[in-house]
Motif scaffolding. Structure first.
Motif, PDB file in Angstrom:
ATOM      1  N   ILE A   1       9.983   0.894   0.867  1.00  0.00           N
ATOM      2  CA  ILE A   1       9.480   1.836   1.867  1.00  0.00           C
ATOM      3  C   ILE A   1      10.250   1.699   3.177  1.00  0.00           C
TER       4      ILE A   1
ATOM      5  N   LYS B   1      12.212   4.738   5.170  1.00  0.00           N
ATOM      6  CA  LYS B   1      11.956   4.994   6.588  1.00  0.00           C
ATOM      7  C   LYS B   1      13.250   4.972   7.385  1.00  0.00           C
TER       8      LYS B   1
ATOM      9  N   LEU C   1       6.322   6.433  -4.279  1.00  0.00           N
ATOM     10  CA  LEU C   1       6.363   5.876  -2.930  1.00  0.00           C
ATOM     11  C   LEU C   1       6.464   6.981  -1.875  1.00  0.00           C
TER      12      LEU C   1
ATOM     13  N   LYS D   1       3.207   8.928  -1.417  1.00  0.00           N
ATOM     14  CA  LYS D   1       2.122   8.158  -0.811  1.00  0.00           C
ATOM     15  C   LYS D   1       2.341   7.901   0.676  1.00  0.00           C
ATOM     16  N   HIS D   2       3.597   7.718   1.094  1.00  0.00           N
ATOM     17  CA  HIS D   2       3.855   7.220   2.442  1.00  0.00           C
ATOM     18  C   HIS D   2       4.570   8.197   3.370  1.00  0.00           C
ATOM     19  N   PHE D   3       4.993   9.360   2.859  1.00  0.00           N
ATOM     20  CA  PHE D   3       5.762  10.265   3.693  1.00  0.00           C
ATOM     21  C   PHE D   3       5.170  11.670   3.644  1.00  0.00           C
TER      22      PHE D   3
END
Length: 247
Positions: A146, A150, A170, A173-175
């Motif tokens: 991650i 980023k 990933l 879920k995170h972006f």
């Protein structure tokens, strides 16, 4: 606890690699499911202990665990570990930001003008790390996938190698959708490798556990249980009757 009972209960070191493995999942992901099913077919129960990948390997190397999951069976690991039969095959691709797209490439040396991200503890290829060591490739290493994505969004790296299914998981879920739209991957794989369970050669029980696991893995493949577990995470294609490769 009797010696026989103790021998049937195993503890395995593992790292976070969702959706294949994660402590957040009720059954900890498809790789723990496969390993439990294979060992279960041979009468063993398994407990997984999650930790950073580098620490999990180092702890297994010190003999603190019955096995280490799940790793590429590269030459340097074969010096200390027995490798199980393949758990699955996985293709790794270079992800890039669309503001600096990766065009067609044939050799890693052609990527010397890119800033490349890597994750600590991952194998990638021997050539990749040799080029990084010699300065042929500009590689910056961090501890998680991650972090690399980023950095890519912020323009601090241009390329990052990762397999498609965990990368898709990933990113989702995170972006944000807008951030995901900025990222793509090149269809030429950096590598296609198999993942394995590793058993320390110095341990007296490792050969027995290796044989038991391989027999159990064969059994769940023949019964169809393996396919059911593996295909629960995404899209697969069968290249032969023996192996399944990730798209």
């Amino acid at each position: 606890m009797s010696g026989v009972c103790h021998a049937k209960q195993l503890t395995i070191a593992i790292g976070e690699y969702p959706p294949f493995a994660s402590r957040e999942y009720p059954q900890q992901g498809i790789v723990p499911k496969i390993i439990r099913a294979a060992f279960g077919a041979q009468g063993y129960t398994v407990k997984f202990e999650f930790m950073p990948w580098g620490r999990s390997f180092a702890s297994a190397l010190k003999g603190h665990y019955d096995a280490a999951a799940f790793w590429f069976c590269v030459p340097e690991r074969k010096k200390d570990f027995y490798c199980s039969d393949p758990l699955y095959y996985e293709a790794t691709y270079f992800y890039f930001h669309k503001r600096k797209p990766l065009q067609d490439w044939q050799n890693l040396s052609e990527l010397n003008h890119f800033n490349i991200g890597a994750t600590t503890g991952y194998s990638y290829t021997e050539e990749f790390w040799q080029f990084a060591k010699r300065g042929v490739l500009k590689v910056d290493t961090v501890t998680t996938d991650i972090q690399n994505f980023k950095k890519m969004i912020k323009g601090r790296i241009d390329l990052f190698p990762m397999a498609t299914i965990p990368a898709k998981h990933l990113l989702k879920k995170h972006f944000t959708a807008e951030e995901i739209e900025q990222i793509a991957y090149h269809p030429r794989p950096l590598m296609v490798e198999s993942s394995h369970l590793l058993f320390l050669k110095q341990s007296k029980q490792s050969k027995l556990l290796l044989q038991a696991f391989n027999q159990g893995l064969k059994a769940i493949k023949e019964s169809g249980k393996y396919d059911t577990i593996l295909n629960s995470v995404g899209s697969f294609k069968t290249s032969s009757s023996k192996y399944i490769f990730l798209r």
